[in-house]
Design a protein around this motif. Structure first.
Motif, PDB file in Angstrom:
ATOM      1  N   VAL A  27       0.961  -1.242  -0.034  1.00 16.46           N
ATOM      2  CA  VAL A  27       0.108   0.017  -0.026  1.00 16.46           C
ATOM      3  C   VAL A  27       0.821   1.235  -0.011  1.00 16.46           C
ATOM      4  CG1 VAL A  27      -1.890  -1.125   1.568  1.00 16.46           C
ATOM      5  CG2 VAL A  27      -0.171   0.191   2.441  1.00 16.46           C
ATOM      6  N   THR A  28       0.284   2.407  -0.152  1.00 15.45           N
ATOM      7  CA  THR A  28       0.842   3.567  -0.203  1.00 15.45           C
ATOM      8  C   THR A  28       0.920   4.172   1.287  1.00 15.45           C
ATOM      9  OG1 THR A  28      -1.336   4.657  -0.497  1.00 15.45           O
ATOM     10  CG2 THR A  28      -0.026   4.414  -2.438  1.00 15.45           C
ATOM     11  N   LEU A  29       1.496   5.136   1.818  1.00 13.68           N
ATOM     12  CA  LEU A  29       1.702   5.786   3.065  1.00 13.68           C
ATOM     13  C   LEU A  29       0.110   6.505   3.214  1.00 13.68           C
ATOM     14  CD1 LEU A  29       5.050   7.408   3.547  1.00 13.68           C
ATOM     15  CD2 LEU A  29       4.372   5.339   4.374  1.00 13.68           C
ATOM     16  N   PRO A  30      -0.406   6.208   4.259  1.00 14.20           N
ATOM     17  CA  PRO A  30      -1.599   6.712   4.582  1.00 14.20           C
ATOM     18  C   PRO A  30      -1.642   8.101   4.312  1.00 14.20           C
ATOM     19  CG  PRO A  30      -1.097   5.382   6.500  1.00 14.20           C
ATOM     20  CD  PRO A  30       0.085   5.699   5.651  1.00 14.20           C
ATOM     21  N   ALA A  31      -3.001   8.728   3.863  1.00 17.34           N
ATOM     22  CA  ALA A  31      -3.059   9.906   3.272  1.00 17.34           C
ATOM     23  C   ALA A  31      -4.404  10.593   4.168  1.00 17.34           C
ATOM     24  CB  ALA A  31      -3.254  10.344   1.806  1.00 17.34           C
ATOM     25  N   VAL A  32      -4.706  11.619   4.294  1.00 20.28           N
ATOM     26  CA  VAL A  32      -5.824  12.234   4.929  1.00 20.28           C
ATOM     27  C   VAL A  32      -6.653  13.163   4.029  1.00 20.28           C
ATOM     28  CG1 VAL A  32      -6.647  13.489   6.845  1.00 20.28           C
ATOM     29  CG2 VAL A  32      -4.790  11.945   7.202  1.00 20.28           C
ATOM     30  N   THR A  33      -8.143  13.214   3.923  1.00 18.65           N
ATOM     31  CA  THR A  33      -8.664  14.253   3.372  1.00 18.65           C
ATOM     32  C   THR A  33      -8.983  15.284   3.863  1.00 18.65           C
ATOM     33  OG1 THR A  33     -10.774  12.873   3.948  1.00 18.65           O
ATOM     34  CG2 THR A  33     -10.062  12.310   1.855  1.00 18.65           C
ATOM     35  N   ARG A  34      -8.683  16.236   3.231  1.00 15.19           N
ATOM     36  CA  ARG A  34      -8.728  17.693   3.635  1.00 15.19           C
ATOM     37  C   ARG A  34     -10.207  18.138   3.434  1.00 15.19           C
ATOM     38  NH1 ARG A  34      -4.049  21.019   0.975  1.00 15.19           N
ATOM     39  NH2 ARG A  34      -4.892  20.983  -1.192  1.00 15.19           N
ATOM     40  N   ALA A  35     -10.986  17.538   2.757  1.00 15.86           N
ATOM     41  CA  ALA A  35     -12.418  17.939   2.303  1.00 15.86           C
ATOM     42  C   ALA A  35     -13.038  16.733   1.702  1.00 15.86           C
ATOM     43  CB  ALA A  35     -12.365  19.100   1.051  1.00 15.86           C
ATOM     44  N   PRO A  36     -14.277  16.881   1.556  1.00 16.57           N
ATOM     45  CA  PRO A  36     -14.942  15.517   1.016  1.00 16.57           C
ATOM     46  C   PRO A  36     -14.315  15.286  -0.228  1.00 16.57           C
ATOM     47  CG  PRO A  36     -16.652  17.147   1.987  1.00 16.57           C
ATOM     48  CD  PRO A  36     -15.299  17.709   2.003  1.00 16.57           C
ATOM     49  N   VAL A  37     -13.969  14.257  -0.586  1.00 21.04           N
ATOM     50  CA  VAL A  37     -13.710  13.647  -1.837  1.00 21.04           C
ATOM     51  C   VAL A  37     -14.368  12.415  -2.347  1.00 21.04           C
ATOM     52  CG1 VAL A  37     -11.489  12.616  -2.925  1.00 21.04           C
ATOM     53  CG2 VAL A  37     -11.246  14.315  -1.119  1.00 21.04           C
ATOM     54  N   ARG A  38     -14.802  12.676  -3.593  1.00 19.51           N
ATOM     55  CA  ARG A  38     -15.681  11.674  -4.349  1.00 19.51           C
ATOM     56  C   ARG A  38     -14.405  10.596  -5.109  1.00 19.51           C
ATOM     57  NH1 ARG A  38     -20.902   9.695  -3.742  1.00 19.51           N
ATOM     58  NH2 ARG A  38     -21.664   8.826  -5.914  1.00 19.51           N
ATOM     59  N   VAL A  39     -14.798   9.338  -4.641  1.00 18.36           N
ATOM     60  CA  VAL A  39     -13.788   8.202  -5.119  1.00 18.36           C
ATOM     61  C   VAL A  39     -14.827   7.194  -5.843  1.00 18.36           C
ATOM     62  CG1 VAL A  39     -11.810   6.832  -4.933  1.00 18.36           C
ATOM     63  CG2 VAL A  39     -12.138   8.742  -3.468  1.00 18.36           C
ATOM     64  N   GLY A  40     -14.957   7.107  -7.095  1.00 22.53           N
ATOM     65  CA  GLY A  40     -15.696   6.172  -7.480  1.00 22.53           C
ATOM     66  C   GLY A  40     -17.390   6.467  -7.103  1.00 22.53           C
ATOM     67  N   ASP A  41     -17.852   5.599  -6.677  1.00 19.85           N
ATOM     68  CA  ASP A  41     -19.264   5.929  -6.101  1.00 19.85           C
ATOM     69  C   ASP A  41     -19.289   6.158  -4.711  1.00 19.85           C
ATOM     70  OD1 ASP A  41     -20.178   5.104  -8.547  1.00 19.85           O
ATOM     71  OD2 ASP A  41     -20.481   3.083  -8.277  1.00 19.85           O
ATOM     72  N   VAL A  42     -18.401   6.507  -4.148  1.00 21.07           N
ATOM     73  CA  VAL A  42     -18.212   6.783  -2.654  1.00 21.07           C
ATOM     74  C   VAL A  42     -17.740   8.020  -2.278  1.00 21.07           C
ATOM     75  CG1 VAL A  42     -17.100   6.002  -0.373  1.00 21.07           C
ATOM     76  CG2 VAL A  42     -17.872   4.303  -2.144  1.00 21.07           C
ATOM     77  N   THR A  43     -18.239   8.765  -1.332  1.00 21.91           N
ATOM     78  CA  THR A  43     -17.795   9.967  -0.740  1.00 21.91           C
ATOM     79  C   THR A  43     -17.191   9.922   0.421  1.00 21.91           C
ATOM     80  OG1 THR A  43     -19.478  11.375  -2.122  1.00 21.91           O
ATOM     81  CG2 THR A  43     -18.271  12.499  -0.418  1.00 21.91           C
ATOM     82  N   VAL A  44     -15.697  10.198   0.307  1.00 22.73           N
ATOM     83  CA  VAL A  44     -14.913  10.066   1.684  1.00 22.73           C
ATOM     84  C   VAL A  44     -15.265  11.367   2.504  1.00 22.73           C
ATOM     85  CG1 VAL A  44     -12.674   9.564   2.457  1.00 22.73           C
ATOM     86  CG2 VAL A  44     -13.435   8.428   0.519  1.00 22.73           C
ATOM     87  N   PRO A  45     -15.587  11.250   3.558  1.00 23.25           N
ATOM     88  CA  PRO A  45     -15.609  12.577   4.224  1.00 23.25           C
ATOM     89  C   PRO A  45     -14.266  13.161   4.635  1.00 23.25           C
ATOM     90  CG  PRO A  45     -16.936  10.760   5.432  1.00 23.25           C
ATOM     91  CD  PRO A  45     -16.153  10.180   4.324  1.00 23.25           C
ATOM     92  N   ALA A  46     -14.367  14.366   4.949  1.00 20.88           N
ATOM     93  CA  ALA A  46     -13.158  15.224   5.311  1.00 20.88           C
ATOM     94  C   ALA A  46     -12.756  14.819   6.479  1.00 20.88           C
ATOM     95  CB  ALA A  46     -13.278  16.447   5.318  1.00 20.88           C
ATOM     96  N   GLY A  47     -11.323  14.482   6.576  1.00 19.89           N
ATOM     97  CA  GLY A  47     -10.687  14.170   7.857  1.00 19.89           C
ATOM     98  C   GLY A  47     -10.544  12.709   7.930  1.00 19.89           C
ATOM     99  N   ASP A  48     -10.866  12.045   7.023  1.00 19.78           N
ATOM    100  CA  ASP A  48     -10.791  10.461   7.024  1.00 19.78           C
ATOM    101  C   ASP A  48      -9.553   9.861   6.484  1.00 19.78           C
ATOM    102  OD1 ASP A  48     -13.160  10.259   8.250  1.00 19.78           O
ATOM    103  OD2 ASP A  48     -14.025   8.897   6.727  1.00 19.78           O
ATOM    104  N   VAL A  49      -8.954   8.632   6.951  1.00 20.33           N
ATOM    105  CA  VAL A  49      -7.693   8.395   6.227  1.00 20.33           C
ATOM    106  C   VAL A  49      -7.885   7.272   5.247  1.00 20.33           C
ATOM    107  CG1 VAL A  49      -5.607   6.733   6.640  1.00 20.33           C
ATOM    108  CG2 VAL A  49      -6.556   8.358   8.593  1.00 20.33           C
ATOM    109  N   VAL A  50      -7.232   7.581   4.085  1.00 25.58           N
ATOM    110  CA  VAL A  50      -7.034   6.802   2.796  1.00 25.58           C
ATOM    111  C   VAL A  50      -5.954   6.057   2.551  1.00 25.58           C
ATOM    112  CG1 VAL A  50      -7.690   6.837   0.414  1.00 25.58           C
ATOM    113  CG2 VAL A  50      -8.848   8.587   1.738  1.00 25.58           C
ATOM    114  N   VAL A  51      -6.033   4.736   2.309  1.00 25.77           N
ATOM    115  CA  VAL A  51      -5.038   3.946   1.916  1.00 25.77           C
ATOM    116  C   VAL A  51      -5.144   3.464   0.559  1.00 25.77           C
ATOM    117  CG1 VAL A  51      -3.514   1.967   2.502  1.00 25.77           C
ATOM    118  CG2 VAL A  51      -4.353   3.553   4.365  1.00 25.77           C
ATOM    119  N   VAL A  52      -3.958   3.393  -0.268  1.00 27.65           N
ATOM    120  CA  VAL A  52      -4.270   2.853  -1.590  1.00 27.65           C
ATOM    121  C   VAL A  52      -3.541   1.554  -1.759  1.00 27.65           C
ATOM    122  CG1 VAL A  52      -3.736   3.016  -4.279  1.00 27.65           C
ATOM    123  CG2 VAL A  52      -4.478   5.173  -2.880  1.00 27.65           C
TER     124      VAL A  52
END
Length: 411
Positions: free
Chosen positions: A297-322
């Motif tokens: 995986v990549t290093l963890p990242a954080v959303t600083r605003a709501p982010v649309r990924v595919g059919d999902v909206t990741v809320p601001a402040g959540d951790v994202v790992v690819v």
């Protein structure tokens, strides 16, 4: 069993975690089960951290270039007990930074870690690979199995990157121990992790002081010297950058060599194809990176605003790992993605990441990978697995996809 909870709308289920599975078969089966639910899944890592895991190729590329998905230098293992000054000395590198800091750091490091410097390492890499092959031949002359991981795959890149940076030979075993603990941080107790990082940082500070007083013809001396418009790397940026180069420069390349060799030895038709057409070595390295790459995986990242990924909206402040290894096996991107095919039409993979954080050391990793595989195949026509019916073990962990050992016969 893995410790990951997969949350779904309208219910909850428990799945096996790819990060705690210790064979490739089980690990990729766990990724496939996650991907079957969709390219973006909400889950809790074995570390207890809730994240959004991205397994789809298109979604991964989108996340890795999205301006509102940012890195955080505070995202370190055992962060609740990790001293802030030590975190700064370990994590003030470009992989944990965002623009404009990332732009500045990458420009300074790139000025020292040039393609010309990497290309100039080719004769040294070939010499190290040949010497290690001599050792393998001697150890396995009687038909006894030898561990390719310990005797070839690890020593080659750690020798090369330590030569490049300027770490004295006597200090390399200690650095490999520190690096292993730091890289697999969540898998170690907090006190073990903190102690290893503290010892490593103390060592790097002493080495930097020695090179500052007496520069040498190595990358560390160049990193100390390099400046642009009056700017240069700070003390924490230096220790962090050297740690990143040394750790990433040997852990991932060692895994490329060992897993790549294993995959070739389990696919006789592909191995025969490469032996018959050695000029395909570059394509072979790319397919091996795609099919079973060295970074999970990549290093963890954080959303600083709501982010649309595919059919999902990741809320601001959540951790994202690819999940790089899963994205590289996305059937929406690749035909028969689990199959190793050295004749596959070139298709860009994500083994080295994507976007501004694409691995700066990718050219060196590719050079070492093709040199290592070419050396093994040329030197050992009868190279084979010593335990063909036993799948090699993989250490549990978040970042790295590795083999703990690979017994082979070379006679």
């Amino acid at each position: 069993m893995g410790l990951v909870v997969v949350r779904r709308v309208g219910g909850m289920s428990t799945e096996t975690s790819p990060f705690t599975e210790t064979t490739g078969t089980a690990r990729f089966a766990a990724y496939d089960a996650l991907a079957a639910r969709g390219p973006v899944q909400r889950l809790t890592l074995f570390t207890g951290v809730p994240v959004w895991l991205v397994t789809g190729y298109a979604e991964a590329r989108a996340v890795l270039t999205h301006p509102d998905v940012v890195r955080s230098a505070g995202e370190v293992p055992h962060r609740d007990t990790f001293p802030a000054p030590l975190a700064a000395a370990m994590n003030s590198h470009m992989l944990a930074a965002n623009p404009p800091d990332h732009t500045r750091l990458r420009r300074l490091v790139s000025a020292a870690f040039t393609r010309r410097r990497v290309a100039g390492m080719a004769p040294r890499i070939e010499a190290v690979a040949a010497a290690l092959a001599d050792d393998l031949a001697a150890d396995g002359a009687g038909g006894d199995p030898v561990d390719l991981v310990a005797r070839f795959a690890y020593p080659l890149p750690i020798t090369v990157i330590a030569d490049l940076v300027g770490v004295p030979e006597a200090d390399r075993p200690a650095f490999r121990r520190w690096s292993s603990i730091a890289t697999y941080g969540p898998a170690h107790p907090a006190d073990v992790f903190v102690t290893a990082v503290a010892e490593m940082v103390d060592y790097l500070r002493e080495l930097i002081a020695a090179r500052t007083a007496k520069p040498a013809d190595d990358l560390l001396s160049e990193l100390i010297r390099v400046h642009e418009d009056g700017d240069r790397l700070s003390a924490d940026e230096l220790t962090s950058t050297v740690f990143l180069l040394l750790a990433a420069g040997h852990e991932t390349t060692a895994n490329l060599i060992s897993i790549g060799t294993y995959r070739l030895l389990t696919e006789p038709d592909q191995l025969a194809l490469l032996r018959a057409a050695p000029e395909r070595i570059d394509a072979a390295v790319e397919e091996l990176l795609r099919q079973d790459g060295p970074a999970q995986v990549t290093l963890p990242a954080v959303t600083r605003a709501p982010v649309r990924v595919g059919d999902v909206t990741v809320p601001a402040g959540d951790v994202v790992v690819v999940a790089l290894v899963a994205a590289n096996r996305d059937p929406a991107r690749y035909a028969e993605p689990a199959r190793l095919d050295l004749t596959r039409e070139p298709a860009q993979h994500l083994a080295f990441g994507h976007g501004i954080h694409h691995c700066l050391g990718a050219p060196l990793a590719r050079l070492e990978g093709r040199t290592a595989l070419r050396t093994l195949l040329d030197r050992f026509p009868r190279l084979r697995l010593a335990e063909p019916d036993t799948e090699p073990q993989r250490p549990p962990g978040l970042l790295i996809n590795a083999l703990t050992a690979l017994p082979v016969r070379v006679d």
